[in-house]
Design a protein around this motif. Structure first.
Motif, PDB file in Angstrom:
ATOM      1  N   HIS A  31       1.022  -1.265   0.207  1.00  0.00           N
ATOM      2  CA  HIS A  31      -0.053   0.566  -0.210  1.00  0.00           C
ATOM      3  C   HIS A  31       0.762   1.571  -0.449  1.00  0.00           C
ATOM      4  CE1 HIS A  31      -2.255   3.446   2.281  1.00  0.00           C
ATOM      5  NE2 HIS A  31      -3.192   3.077   1.020  1.00  0.00           N
ATOM      6  N   ILE A  32       0.704   2.138  -0.750  1.00  0.00           N
ATOM      7  CA  ILE A  32       1.479   3.744  -0.765  1.00  0.00           C
ATOM      8  C   ILE A  32       0.629   4.737  -0.200  1.00  0.00           C
ATOM      9  CG2 ILE A  32       2.340   4.882  -1.954  1.00  0.00           C
ATOM     10  CD1 ILE A  32       2.815   2.580  -4.258  1.00  0.00           C
ATOM     11  N   PRO A  33       1.376   5.431   0.605  1.00  0.00           N
ATOM     12  CA  PRO A  33       0.141   6.405   0.884  1.00  0.00           C
ATOM     13  C   PRO A  33       0.136   7.443   0.292  1.00  0.00           C
ATOM     14  CG  PRO A  33       2.468   5.641   3.166  1.00  0.00           C
ATOM     15  CD  PRO A  33       2.626   4.871   1.504  1.00  0.00           C
ATOM     16  N   GLN A  34      -1.219   8.250   0.223  1.00  0.00           N
ATOM     17  CA  GLN A  34      -1.074   9.476  -0.774  1.00  0.00           C
ATOM     18  C   GLN A  34      -0.053  10.387  -1.000  1.00  0.00           C
ATOM     19  OE1 GLN A  34      -5.041  10.238   0.025  1.00  0.00           O
ATOM     20  NE2 GLN A  34      -6.055   8.668  -0.949  1.00  0.00           N
ATOM     21  N   HIS A  35       0.439  10.527   0.365  1.00  0.00           N
ATOM     22  CA  HIS A  35       1.533  11.837   0.295  1.00  0.00           C
ATOM     23  C   HIS A  35       3.049  10.805  -0.514  1.00  0.00           C
ATOM     24  CE1 HIS A  35       2.964   8.994   4.049  1.00  0.00           C
ATOM     25  NE2 HIS A  35       3.874  10.160   4.294  1.00  0.00           N
ATOM     26  N   ILE A  49      -4.333   3.546  -2.419  1.00  0.00           N
ATOM     27  CA  ILE A  49      -3.348   3.018  -3.908  1.00  0.00           C
ATOM     28  C   ILE A  49      -2.385   2.069  -3.968  1.00  0.00           C
ATOM     29  CG2 ILE A  49      -1.700   4.394  -5.131  1.00  0.00           C
ATOM     30  CD1 ILE A  49      -4.258   5.735  -5.271  1.00  0.00           C
ATOM     31  N   PHE A  50      -2.078   0.920  -4.567  1.00  0.00           N
ATOM     32  CA  PHE A  50      -1.169   0.194  -3.822  1.00  0.00           C
ATOM     33  C   PHE A  50       0.232  -0.336  -5.535  1.00  0.00           C
ATOM     34  CE2 PHE A  50      -5.825  -1.331  -2.350  1.00  0.00           C
ATOM     35  CZ  PHE A  50      -5.111  -1.580  -1.467  1.00  0.00           C
ATOM     36  N   ALA A  51       1.184  -0.883  -5.154  1.00  0.00           N
ATOM     37  CA  ALA A  51       1.711  -1.514  -6.378  1.00  0.00           C
ATOM     38  C   ALA A  51       1.856  -2.683  -6.250  1.00  0.00           C
ATOM     39  CB  ALA A  51       2.833  -0.315  -5.282  1.00  0.00           C
ATOM     40  N   THR A  52       1.736  -2.750  -7.600  1.00  0.00           N
ATOM     41  CA  THR A  52       2.037  -3.833  -8.085  1.00  0.00           C
ATOM     42  C   THR A  52       3.968  -4.385  -8.161  1.00  0.00           C
ATOM     43  OG1 THR A  52       2.573  -3.709 -10.595  1.00  0.00           O
ATOM     44  CG2 THR A  52       0.229  -3.916  -9.474  1.00  0.00           C
ATOM     45  N   GLU A  53       4.045  -5.781  -8.556  1.00  0.00           N
ATOM     46  CA  GLU A  53       5.051  -6.383  -8.105  1.00  0.00           C
ATOM     47  C   GLU A  53       6.084  -5.873  -9.801  1.00  0.00           C
ATOM     48  OE1 GLU A  53       5.839 -10.367  -8.127  1.00  0.00           O
ATOM     49  OE2 GLU A  53       4.299 -10.714 -10.104  1.00  0.00           O
TER      50      GLU A  53
END
Length: 174
Positions: A26-30, A44-48
């Motif tokens: 999970h990526i913090p919005q900031h 917001i999530f980052a995939t591999e």
């Protein structure tokens, strides 16, 4: 975002949007450095492979302005990071979709998908917050704001119930 919530949301992405990609974090919005006037996204999530997935509940009718908001979000995120952006919107049963599916011309690489759910997002939010309280977790600013908004987000027939629950929770934490 705790581990349980991460698992629930990544399962929604996999099952509801048929996206088999492995989600790393999970990526913090900031951390995204989006422009100030642009919609800041949901979870917001980052995939591999470094691509982005934005998962949100669409709580108002999905019209031209809403579509434009998500296009601008995806374009800004792509411009900053040069990675594909998937915008996944969960629409509860009362949301009207007034925009037809269409190809959008853009220099950015993104997709926007809607999933029409029969689940009531207000009950989902309320249950999520109640679970956090029962585990003695500290509620985030977003949790508290979501609780305050429940009475205006819900169906009119459920307003009294959500207002009472909202007041109980706010009284408990303030």
């Amino acid at each position: 975002m705790n581990e349980k919530e991460f698992k629930i949301k990544t399962e929604m992405i996999k099952n509801d949007f048929n996206d088999p990609r492995k989600i790393k974090r999970h990526i913090p919005q900031h951390d995204l450095n989006l422009d100030g006037g642009v919609h800041q996204g949901g979870d917001i999530f980052a995939t591999e492979d470094g691509e982005f997935i934005n998962l949100e509940y669409q709580l108002v009718d999905f019209d031209e302005e809403e579509l434009t908001k998500y296009i601008e979000f995806a374009e800004d995120l792509y411009e900053k990071h040069h990675k594909h952006v998937s915008v996944y919107l969960i629409c509860p049963k009362y949301v009207k979709i007034t925009v037809k599916e269409q190809t959008i011309k853009s220099e950015a690489d993104f997709t926007i998908k809607l999933f029409c759910s029969q689940e009531d997002p207000c009950r989902f939010i309320l249950n999520k917050v109640k679970e956090k309280i029962s585990r003695n977790e500290i509620l985030s600013y977003d949790d508290i704001e979501a609780v305050r908004l429940l009475p205006v987000m819900c169906d009119k027939k459920d307003r009294t119930y959500f207002r009472v629950e909202s007041i109980k929770i706010i009284n408990m934490i303030e």
